[in-house]
Design a protein around this motif. Structure first.
Motif, PDB file in Angstrom:
ATOM      1  N   ALA A 115      -5.886  -3.331  -6.675  1.00  0.00           N
ATOM      2  CA  ALA A 115      -5.093  -3.696  -7.852  1.00  0.00           C
ATOM      3  C   ALA A 115      -4.416  -2.461  -8.457  1.00  0.00           C
ATOM      4  O   ALA A 115      -3.249  -2.511  -8.855  1.00  0.00           O
ATOM      5  CB  ALA A 115      -5.975  -4.390  -8.893  1.00  0.00           C
ATOM      6  N   LEU A 116      -5.144  -1.356  -8.511  1.00  0.00           N
ATOM      7  CA  LEU A 116      -4.577  -0.123  -9.060  1.00  0.00           C
ATOM      8  C   LEU A 116      -3.496   0.435  -8.145  1.00  0.00           C
ATOM      9  O   LEU A 116      -2.450   0.909  -8.608  1.00  0.00           O
ATOM     10  CB  LEU A 116      -5.683   0.910  -9.286  1.00  0.00           C
ATOM     11  N   TRP A 117      -3.734   0.387  -6.827  1.00  0.00           N
ATOM     12  CA  TRP A 117      -2.751   0.878  -5.871  1.00  0.00           C
ATOM     13  C   TRP A 117      -1.465   0.064  -5.957  1.00  0.00           C
ATOM     14  O   TRP A 117      -0.358   0.629  -5.981  1.00  0.00           O
ATOM     15  CB  TRP A 117      -3.321   0.821  -4.448  1.00  0.00           C
ATOM     16  N   LEU A 118      -1.578  -1.262  -6.032  1.00  0.00           N
ATOM     17  CA  LEU A 118      -0.392  -2.115  -6.146  1.00  0.00           C
ATOM     18  C   LEU A 118       0.363  -1.838  -7.438  1.00  0.00           C
ATOM     19  O   LEU A 118       1.596  -1.794  -7.448  1.00  0.00           O
ATOM     20  CB  LEU A 118      -0.785  -3.589  -6.060  1.00  0.00           C
ATOM     21  N   ASN A 122       4.135  -0.508  -7.542  1.00  0.00           N
ATOM     22  CA  ASN A 122       5.157  -1.321  -8.205  1.00  0.00           C
ATOM     23  C   ASN A 122       5.566  -0.770  -9.562  1.00  0.00           C
ATOM     24  O   ASN A 122       6.370  -1.398 -10.249  1.00  0.00           O
ATOM     25  CB  ASN A 122       4.653  -2.760  -8.356  1.00  0.00           C
ATOM     26  N   ASN A 123       4.971   0.364  -9.956  1.00  0.00           N
ATOM     27  CA  ASN A 123       5.259   0.965 -11.256  1.00  0.00           C
ATOM     28  C   ASN A 123       5.088  -0.067 -12.378  1.00  0.00           C
ATOM     29  O   ASN A 123       5.978  -0.271 -13.190  1.00  0.00           O
ATOM     30  CB  ASN A 123       6.664   1.583 -11.278  1.00  0.00           C
TER      31      ASN A 123
END
Length: 142
Positions: A115-118, A122-123
């Protein structure tokens, strides 16, 4: 807690030193030391001095960043304590009852990391609905 990489790592090292030496510590240091205690594979690193503060762990190296791993545990525990996103505390209890606390957190940490990486890619802010759905899939998978 410091926000720069070296300061954050030094905080972990110091929290662990205080735990090992039986010294008084702040509440956050206790939380960090509790997570460290659950990860004996990181003890030598945290006791190695400057090496713990300077080393890089890249995806290409195939090694997990221990500070990121422990940080995910801490982040999850904060989410559970505040039940944010709403419903995570109940999911945590269900998974911990089924798999044990530490294994449940490892399973949940994978979802949190994604979730954090996405969100970073996606900024944007993390998508709490997708995150909770991923956690529910883990719960439902058994």
């Amino acid at each position: 807690m410091p926000s720069d990489r070296e300061g954050l790592r030094a905080f972990y090292v110091e929290a662990w030193r205080k735990r090992r030496e039986g010294l008084p510590a702040e509440p956050l240091e206790h939380q960090v030391a509790d997570v460290i205690a659950q990860h004996p594979e990181y003890h030598d690193l945290l006791e190695s001095g400057p090496a713990a503060l300077e080393r890089d762990w890249t995806p290409e190296s195939g090694q997990e960043n221990p500070f990121l791993h422990m940080g995910l545990h801490l982040g999850l525990r904060e989410q559970v304590a505040t039940d944010r996103p709403a419903g995570i505390a109940a999911l945590h209890r269900e998974l911990a009852a089924r798999h044990g606390l530490h294994e449940a957190e490892h399973r949940m940490a994978e979802c949190l990391a994604e979730a954090l990486w996405l969100a970073q890619r996606n900024n944007s802010l993390p998508d709490e609905v997708s995150y909770l759905n991923a956690l529910r899939r883990i719960r439902d998978a058994g």
